[in-house]
Design a protein around this motif. Structure first.
Motif, PDB file in Angstrom:
ATOM      1  N   TYR A 156       0.864  -1.172   0.000  1.00  0.00           N
ATOM      2  CA  TYR A 156       0.000   0.000   0.000  1.00  0.00           C
ATOM      3  C   TYR A 156       0.901   1.221   0.000  1.00  0.00           C
ATOM      4  CZ  TYR A 156      -3.885   3.079   0.859  1.00  0.00           C
ATOM      5  OH  TYR A 156      -4.829   4.056   0.712  1.00  0.00           O
ATOM      6  N   GLU A 157       0.658   2.169  -0.916  1.00  0.00           N
ATOM      7  CA  GLU A 157       1.519   3.347  -1.052  1.00  0.00           C
ATOM      8  C   GLU A 157       0.711   4.629  -0.971  1.00  0.00           C
ATOM      9  OE1 GLU A 157       3.602   3.166  -4.760  1.00  0.00           O
ATOM     10  OE2 GLU A 157       4.869   1.508  -4.123  1.00  0.00           O
ATOM     11  N   PHE A 204      -1.277  10.184  -5.122  1.00  0.00           N
ATOM     12  CA  PHE A 204      -1.708   8.808  -5.315  1.00  0.00           C
ATOM     13  C   PHE A 204      -1.714   8.076  -3.983  1.00  0.00           C
ATOM     14  CE2 PHE A 204      -0.485   4.339  -5.559  1.00  0.00           C
ATOM     15  CZ  PHE A 204      -1.498   3.824  -6.338  1.00  0.00           C
ATOM     16  N   SER A 205      -2.741   7.301  -3.744  1.00  0.00           N
ATOM     17  CA  SER A 205      -2.730   6.347  -2.646  1.00  0.00           C
ATOM     18  C   SER A 205      -3.456   5.103  -3.126  1.00  0.00           C
ATOM     19  CB  SER A 205      -3.386   6.916  -1.387  1.00  0.00           C
ATOM     20  OG  SER A 205      -4.754   7.139  -1.591  1.00  0.00           O
ATOM     21  N   GLY A 206      -2.878   3.947  -2.832  1.00  0.00           N
ATOM     22  CA  GLY A 206      -3.528   2.716  -3.240  1.00  0.00           C
ATOM     23  C   GLY A 206      -2.597   1.532  -3.196  1.00  0.00           C
ATOM     24  N   TRP A 207      -3.120   0.406  -3.661  1.00  0.00           N
ATOM     25  CA  TRP A 207      -2.409  -0.865  -3.661  1.00  0.00           C
ATOM     26  C   TRP A 207      -1.655  -1.057  -4.967  1.00  0.00           C
ATOM     27  CZ3 TRP A 207      -2.313  -3.788   0.656  1.00  0.00           C
ATOM     28  CH2 TRP A 207      -3.264  -3.503   1.645  1.00  0.00           C
ATOM     29  N   VAL A 208      -0.428  -1.555  -4.872  1.00  0.00           N
ATOM     30  CA  VAL A 208       0.398  -1.814  -6.046  1.00  0.00           C
ATOM     31  C   VAL A 208       0.859  -3.271  -5.991  1.00  0.00           C
ATOM     32  CG1 VAL A 208       2.489  -1.171  -7.301  1.00  0.00           C
ATOM     33  CG2 VAL A 208       1.157   0.586  -6.116  1.00  0.00           C
ATOM     34  N   ASN A 209       0.584  -4.017  -7.056  1.00  0.00           N
ATOM     35  CA  ASN A 209       0.954  -5.418  -7.164  1.00  0.00           C
ATOM     36  C   ASN A 209       2.477  -5.543  -7.219  1.00  0.00           C
ATOM     37  OD1 ASN A 209       1.413  -8.098  -8.104  1.00  0.00           O
ATOM     38  ND2 ASN A 209      -0.610  -8.121  -9.049  1.00  0.00           N
ATOM     39  N   SER A 217       3.723  -4.392 -10.832  1.00  0.00           N
ATOM     40  CA  SER A 217       3.586  -2.952 -10.545  1.00  0.00           C
ATOM     41  C   SER A 217       2.250  -2.363 -10.985  1.00  0.00           C
ATOM     42  CB  SER A 217       4.736  -2.154 -11.171  1.00  0.00           C
ATOM     43  OG  SER A 217       5.967  -2.569 -10.614  1.00  0.00           O
ATOM     44  N   SER A 218       1.252  -3.204 -11.242  1.00  0.00           N
ATOM     45  CA  SER A 218      -0.058  -2.680 -11.617  1.00  0.00           C
ATOM     46  C   SER A 218      -0.810  -2.209 -10.371  1.00  0.00           C
ATOM     47  CB  SER A 218      -0.879  -3.752 -12.345  1.00  0.00           C
ATOM     48  OG  SER A 218      -1.125  -4.856 -11.487  1.00  0.00           O
ATOM     49  N   ASP A 219      -1.721  -1.250 -10.568  1.00  0.00           N
ATOM     50  CA  ASP A 219      -2.574  -0.775  -9.488  1.00  0.00           C
ATOM     51  C   ASP A 219      -3.692  -1.777  -9.260  1.00  0.00           C
ATOM     52  OD1 ASP A 219      -1.011   1.497  -9.425  1.00  0.00           O
ATOM     53  OD2 ASP A 219      -2.418   2.701 -10.581  1.00  0.00           O
ATOM     54  N   HIS A 273      -7.366  -2.032  -7.658  1.00  0.00           N
ATOM     55  CA  HIS A 273      -8.442  -1.148  -7.205  1.00  0.00           C
ATOM     56  C   HIS A 273      -9.508  -1.852  -6.382  1.00  0.00           C
ATOM     57  CE1 HIS A 273      -6.826   2.049  -9.682  1.00  0.00           C
ATOM     58  NE2 HIS A 273      -6.722   1.179 -10.669  1.00  0.00           N
TER      59      HIS A 273
END
Length: 84
Positions: free
Chosen positions: A47-48, A55-60, A64-66, A68
């Protein structure tokens, strides 16, 4: 370990830096965790929060995909100890 709902809490964040040539980006990120997304798929992600690009969210961690649609996460287990 039990799954933690993203509605209850998110992973703890630490300061991190990404450098690419002259570009330096300061952001906050979690350690890698196991997460559930897309109604049942699992992957390792972080989580970044990046204030520079809002930007805030999860990154694989794999591509490196978002992500959602993350609903739950849990810490990764400890690495096995190597025999001497």
């Amino acid at each position: 370990m039990n799954w933690i709902s993203v509605n209850d809490r998110l992973p703890d964040l630490h300061d991190d830096v990404w450098e690419d040539g002259d570009e330096v980006v300061h952001y906050k990120a979690s350690d890698p965790v196991l997460c559930v997304y897309n109604g049942g798929e699992q992957t390792v992600a972080v989580y970044e929060i990046d204030g520079d690009v809002d930007f805030s969210g999860w990154v694989n961690c794999h591509d490196s995909s978002d992500l959602h649609t993350v609903t739950h996460w849990m810490p990764l287990p400890a690495l096995p100890e190597e025999a001497e």
